[in-house]
Design a protein around this motif. Structure first.
Motif, short mmCIF file in Angstrom:
data_model
loop_
_atom_site.label_atom_id
_atom_site.label_comp_id
_atom_site.label_asym_id
_atom_site.label_seq_id
_atom_site.Cartn_x
_atom_site.Cartn_y
_atom_site.Cartn_z
N GLN A 199 -28.43 59.90 -28.25
CA GLN A 199 -28.89 58.43 -27.71
C GLN A 199 -28.70 58.73 -26.09
N ARG A 231 -32.22 60.28 -25.01
CA ARG A 231 -33.07 59.13 -25.00
C ARG A 231 -33.07 58.46 -23.73
N MET A 263 -25.98 53.04 -21.42
CA MET A 263 -24.83 54.01 -22.02
C MET A 263 -23.89 52.90 -22.91
N LYS A 264 -23.21 51.85 -22.06
CA LYS A 264 -22.49 51.09 -22.63
C LYS A 264 -23.29 50.04 -23.87
N ARG A 265 -24.42 50.03 -23.89
CA ARG A 265 -25.40 49.21 -25.09
C ARG A 265 -25.66 50.04 -26.16
N VAL A 266 -25.91 51.41 -25.84
CA VAL A 266 -26.59 52.16 -26.92
C VAL A 266 -25.56 53.50 -27.28
N VAL A 267 -25.00 54.09 -26.71
CA VAL A 267 -24.32 55.21 -26.94
C VAL A 267 -23.02 54.96 -27.81
N PRO A 268 -22.90 55.56 -29.01
CA PRO A 268 -21.72 55.36 -29.85
C PRO A 268 -20.63 56.02 -29.51
N ILE A 269 -20.05 55.47 -28.49
CA ILE A 269 -18.56 55.76 -28.26
C ILE A 269 -17.63 54.48 -28.12
N HIS A 296 -18.81 62.86 -20.88
CA HIS A 296 -18.12 61.72 -21.03
C HIS A 296 -16.88 62.17 -22.09
#
Lengths: 135, 86
Positions: free
Chosen positions: A61, A64, A117-123, A82
């Motif tokens: 992600q 992308r 990042m805060k919307r789509v990256v799975p963390i 991260h």
């Protein structure tokens, strides 16, 4: 555009990251953002945040996002680091560096990457609260 | 697995894992079944996850999936809450 993405359980060493990356003669803007863990959350004392990532998907992600950022702005390079695992208050949890010819696109791209990042990256993060003292 | 179903492996992440009390599992879905069908099966087996469904995010492999997406045999599905990086 050059890009690098790193998820790491090690502390983010900002001086080393900056020293290890050169910029070209055409780069007029180098924007570095460091996100740190606050020592309070909603007025409650916080010791640390424990970050969990779905590593393969997080990298995918991020890739992308950086491709999309390159399509939106003329960027020379983007580097993302991260943290995973336990990050104590005051320590860095995320570091982003965007290099471009002009400041407007570097600043815009950096902010956009953070938002996305805060919307789509799975963390995910789990708060470690300071123990409440018994009266 | 029987001829009337296919097996889909599901992995839970973050607090979904704690709500389910397990890292994941195999679920049977009818051929041509969708992500939504799979979520029905997950909710049935793990009732504590059912209230999370409106906010749940789903991925097949490393890409986000939509409720109407048709699953394929061998798909590895991840189920997780809204992300919180940064």
């Amino acid at each position: 555009m050059k890009r690098s993405i790193l998820l790491t359980a090690d502390p983010i060493d900002e001086p080393a990251l900056t020293a290890g990356r050169s910029v070209s003669a055409t780069a007029g803007a180098v924007v570095c953002f460091t996100g740190c863990v606050r020592n309070r959350e909603a007025e409650r004392p916080l010791v640390a945040l424990e970050y969990e990532a779905f590593p393969a998907m997080a990298i995918r992600q991020f890739e992308r996002l950086l491709v999309q950022a390159e399509e939106r702005w003329p960027l020379e390079s983007v580097d993302v680091v991260h943290r995973t695992g336990l990050v104590r208050a005051g320590e860095a949890s995320v570091w982003i560096r965007v290099v471009s010819s002009h400041r407007a696109e570097a600043l815009a791209a950096c902010g956009w990457i953070l938002d996305e990042m805060k919307r789509v990256v799975p963390i995910w993060k789990r708060p470690i609260w300071e123990p409440v003292a018994n009266p | 697995m029987n001829r009337e179903s296919m097996t889909i492996t599901v992995q839970f992440w973050s607090y979904f894992r704690e709500l389910a009390g397990i890292h994941g599992g195999d679920f049977e879905v009818v051929p041509g079944g969708t992500v939504s069908d799979l979520l029905d099966a997950v909710s049935l087996r793990h009732p504590d996850l059912a209230p999370m469904r409106p906010c749940a995010l789903v991925a097949v492999g490393v890409e986000y999936a939509f409720p109407e997406q048709v699953l394929q045999p061998g798909d590895e599905v991840s189920l997780f809450p809204p992300v919180q990086g940064g």
